[in-house]
Design a protein around this motif. Sequence first.
Motif, PDB file in Angstrom:
ATOM      1  N   LEU A 120       0.789  -1.226   0.028  1.00  0.00           N
ATOM      2  CA  LEU A 120      -0.095  -0.070   0.041  1.00  0.00           C
ATOM      3  C   LEU A 120       0.769   1.126   0.170  1.00  0.00           C
ATOM      4  N   GLU A 121       0.465   2.066  -0.893  1.00  0.00           N
ATOM      5  CA  GLU A 121       1.082   3.441  -0.883  1.00  0.00           C
ATOM      6  C   GLU A 121       0.177   4.585  -0.369  1.00  0.00           C
ATOM      7  N   VAL A 122       0.145   4.889   0.843  1.00  0.00           N
ATOM      8  CA  VAL A 122      -0.839   5.697   1.428  1.00  0.00           C
ATOM      9  C   VAL A 122      -0.132   6.637   2.622  1.00  0.00           C
ATOM     10  N   LYS A 123      -1.012   7.778   2.732  1.00  0.00           N
ATOM     11  CA  LYS A 123      -0.337   8.537   3.833  1.00  0.00           C
ATOM     12  C   LYS A 123      -0.213   8.041   5.271  1.00  0.00           C
ATOM     13  N   ASP A 124      -1.324   7.332   5.658  1.00  0.00           N
ATOM     14  CA  ASP A 124      -1.392   6.719   6.659  1.00  0.00           C
ATOM     15  C   ASP A 124      -0.686   5.507   7.121  1.00  0.00           C
ATOM     16  N   LYS A 125       0.141   4.842   6.219  1.00  0.00           N
ATOM     17  CA  LYS A 125       0.951   3.742   6.190  1.00  0.00           C
ATOM     18  C   LYS A 125       0.337   2.487   6.845  1.00  0.00           C
ATOM     19  N   ASN A 126       1.069   2.334   7.832  1.00  0.00           N
ATOM     20  CA  ASN A 126       0.660   1.138   8.788  1.00  0.00           C
ATOM     21  C   ASN A 126      -1.053   1.194   9.251  1.00  0.00           C
ATOM     22  N   LEU A 127      -1.316   2.153   9.351  1.00  0.00           N
ATOM     23  CA  LEU A 127      -2.758   2.339   9.970  1.00  0.00           C
ATOM     24  C   LEU A 127      -3.529   1.452   8.778  1.00  0.00           C
ATOM     25  N   SER A 128      -3.598   1.880   7.365  1.00  0.00           N
ATOM     26  CA  SER A 128      -4.275   1.367   6.393  1.00  0.00           C
ATOM     27  C   SER A 128      -3.679  -0.001   6.138  1.00  0.00           C
ATOM     28  N   ALA A 129      -2.643  -0.432   6.318  1.00  0.00           N
ATOM     29  CA  ALA A 129      -2.337  -1.671   6.166  1.00  0.00           C
ATOM     30  C   ALA A 129      -2.803  -2.754   7.363  1.00  0.00           C
ATOM     31  N   ILE A 130      -3.059  -2.237   8.493  1.00  0.00           N
ATOM     32  CA  ILE A 130      -3.785  -2.856   9.310  1.00  0.00           C
ATOM     33  C   ILE A 130      -5.176  -3.075   9.084  1.00  0.00           C
ATOM     34  N   LYS A 131      -5.761  -1.954   8.824  1.00  0.00           N
ATOM     35  CA  LYS A 131      -7.305  -1.826   8.076  1.00  0.00           C
ATOM     36  C   LYS A 131      -7.503  -3.088   7.229  1.00  0.00           C
ATOM     37  N   CYS A 132      -6.662  -3.105   6.341  1.00  0.00           N
ATOM     38  CA  CYS A 132      -6.816  -4.022   5.044  1.00  0.00           C
ATOM     39  C   CYS A 132      -6.720  -5.524   5.703  1.00  0.00           C
ATOM     40  N   ILE A 133      -5.782  -5.962   6.420  1.00  0.00           N
ATOM     41  CA  ILE A 133      -5.553  -6.984   6.885  1.00  0.00           C
ATOM     42  C   ILE A 133      -6.644  -7.384   7.735  1.00  0.00           C
ATOM     43  N   ASN A 134      -7.077  -6.564   8.678  1.00  0.00           N
ATOM     44  CA  ASN A 134      -8.201  -7.042   9.514  1.00  0.00           C
ATOM     45  C   ASN A 134      -9.467  -7.121   8.653  1.00  0.00           C
ATOM     46  N   CYS A 135      -9.689  -6.618   7.633  1.00  0.00           N
ATOM     47  CA  CYS A 135     -10.961  -6.709   6.856  1.00  0.00           C
ATOM     48  C   CYS A 135     -10.827  -7.988   5.695  1.00  0.00           C
ATOM     49  N   THR A 136      -9.700  -8.432   5.662  1.00  0.00           N
ATOM     50  CA  THR A 136      -9.601  -9.472   4.578  1.00  0.00           C
ATOM     51  C   THR A 136      -9.159 -11.017   5.341  1.00  0.00           C
ATOM     52  N   THR A 137      -9.073 -10.861   6.725  1.00  0.00           N
ATOM     53  CA  THR A 137      -8.751 -12.034   7.405  1.00  0.00           C
ATOM     54  C   THR A 137      -9.877 -13.005   7.379  1.00  0.00           C
ATOM     55  N   GLN A 138      -9.700 -14.097   7.515  1.00  0.00           N
ATOM     56  CA  GLN A 138     -10.956 -15.262   7.619  1.00  0.00           C
ATOM     57  C   GLN A 138     -11.115 -15.721   8.697  1.00  0.00           C
ATOM     58  N   GLN A 139     -10.333 -15.477   9.870  1.00  0.00           N
ATOM     59  CA  GLN A 139     -10.622 -15.739  11.082  1.00  0.00           C
ATOM     60  C   GLN A 139     -10.536 -14.390  12.079  1.00  0.00           C
ATOM     61  N   GLY A 140     -11.336 -13.515  11.837  1.00  0.00           N
ATOM     62  CA  GLY A 140     -11.229 -12.460  12.561  1.00  0.00           C
ATOM     63  C   GLY A 140     -11.817 -12.528  13.951  1.00  0.00           C
ATOM     64  N   LYS A 141     -11.036 -11.843  15.082  1.00  0.00           N
ATOM     65  CA  LYS A 141     -11.791 -11.814  16.354  1.00  0.00           C
ATOM     66  C   LYS A 141     -11.968 -10.458  16.881  1.00  0.00           C
ATOM     67  N   ILE A 142     -13.191 -10.330  17.942  1.00  0.00           N
ATOM     68  CA  ILE A 142     -13.341  -8.844  18.252  1.00  0.00           C
ATOM     69  C   ILE A 142     -12.438  -8.341  18.936  1.00  0.00           C
ATOM     70  N   LYS A 143     -11.455  -8.988  19.434  1.00  0.00           N
ATOM     71  CA  LYS A 143     -10.610  -8.557  20.445  1.00  0.00           C
ATOM     72  C   LYS A 143      -9.639  -7.661  19.482  1.00  0.00           C
ATOM     73  N   VAL A 144      -9.421  -8.131  18.455  1.00  0.00           N
ATOM     74  CA  VAL A 144      -8.618  -7.208  17.523  1.00  0.00           C
ATOM     75  C   VAL A 144      -9.158  -5.700  17.211  1.00  0.00           C
ATOM     76  N   LEU A 145     -10.393  -5.844  17.063  1.00  0.00           N
ATOM     77  CA  LEU A 145     -11.013  -4.290  16.941  1.00  0.00           C
ATOM     78  C   LEU A 145     -11.143  -3.736  18.086  1.00  0.00           C
ATOM     79  N   GLU A 146     -11.222  -4.263  19.250  1.00  0.00           N
ATOM     80  CA  GLU A 146     -11.253  -3.481  20.472  1.00  0.00           C
ATOM     81  C   GLU A 146      -9.743  -2.842  20.633  1.00  0.00           C
TER      82      GLU A 146
END
Length: 418
Positions: free
Chosen positions: A275-301
């Motif tokens: 990703l080439e974006v101004k908020d860098k790691n924040l967008s990376a984590i966002k995209c990872i969390n929205c494409t994971t197949q085994q997401g847990k609410i704790k991650v969003l918390e």
Amino acid sequence: MSIGYACLAVGVINTELKNCIIKNASNDKLLALIDYNLKSLENMIDYNGRNNIKLFRISSSLIPFGSSEVNNLFWRDIFSDQLKKIGDKIRNSEMRVSMHPGQYTVLNSPKIDVVNRAIDDLNYHAQVLDSFGLNPAHKIVLHIGGVYNEKERAIRSFITNFNGLDEKVKQRVVLENDDKSYNITDVLEIGTCLNAPVVFDNLHHEINSNNQRKSDYDWIRECRKTWKKKDGVQKIHYSQQNLLKKPGSHSSTIRINEFLHFYEGLETKDIDIMLEVKDKNLSAIKCINCTTQQGKIKVLELEWRKYKYKILENSPLHYLEIRKLLRNKDQYPAIDFYNLLESALENEMSVGNSINAAQHIWGYFKDVASEKEKKLFLKSIEGYIEGKTSLKAIKNILWRMTVQYNEAYLLDSLYFAI
């Protein structure tokens, strides 16, 4: 699939990189800067590991004046232990790293001194990756360069100069289409000629296309043919246009719905997305969390802990909506969560909301602050209301106290970073 970001980590303490101007580049100064930057890089690698980020671009400025005669230190020997430690962490976390020389690394320039400097710079980048003990799947991304009023001749110059590079450099270099001179067709032809992998950049292609009726996915498929087993998984660059700036300007954040539309259209998920974006790691984590197949609410918390005071500052209504969204511990509403964050961050802050958020932060210190600190904070709030003090000044006061009192919860807060 790995999703990553480039060079700097937003809102992560002790990860900044430092440099200096030439006149101050004494050996002692350079030694101190290299030591500092390597520690910062190690902190970024640790952060990436904790957050399941498997793709990362290391800044070219890691070693100040690394390709210049200004730096004549044997830095690979002097810092061998630190370099090995970082390399071990990269491998143990199964992270893939890369580097991307800047706009002045032009291999096809008609000026021989520019070409020589480009060669030196590519050697430096290869030395950095070699010093970590990383295999050739960890790449150096390079643009073709200029046209100089005669494109075919410029291409021939690039091919000739590329072929003259050290083998250790050539095995790492991948070629990328740009937004001005060399479109994806040009780069595929050059890459095929040189047996070099090609990185497809979607925003560059949007601006500098070849007018052929092919989709991004068609070009990604064509580029995949240039990647060999030794090169690792195919890599692409993904970015979005900042709608308020000139064409080619990266967005402040990755708009998640737009990204997911792109993601779902990929033929294979066996691909790395930088990703080439101004908020860098924040967008990376966002995209990872929205494409994971085994997401847990704790991650969003945990994400909410970082964003909450910034969201409170921008939009108390969104703040309440997100709190409500996260109450159900049996669900994983990642897409809804990030859509609310994006919507809130687009809001214009009001003076009242800004003061409300600042007072929430102040609540961490009201019982431990000195009288002088209390007076300073209250005076800054009064000045802000009267238009005499900036919000940044208030945040600076609160940040100094966060560091002074080592308030862990706030040290990770994006209230101070975005």
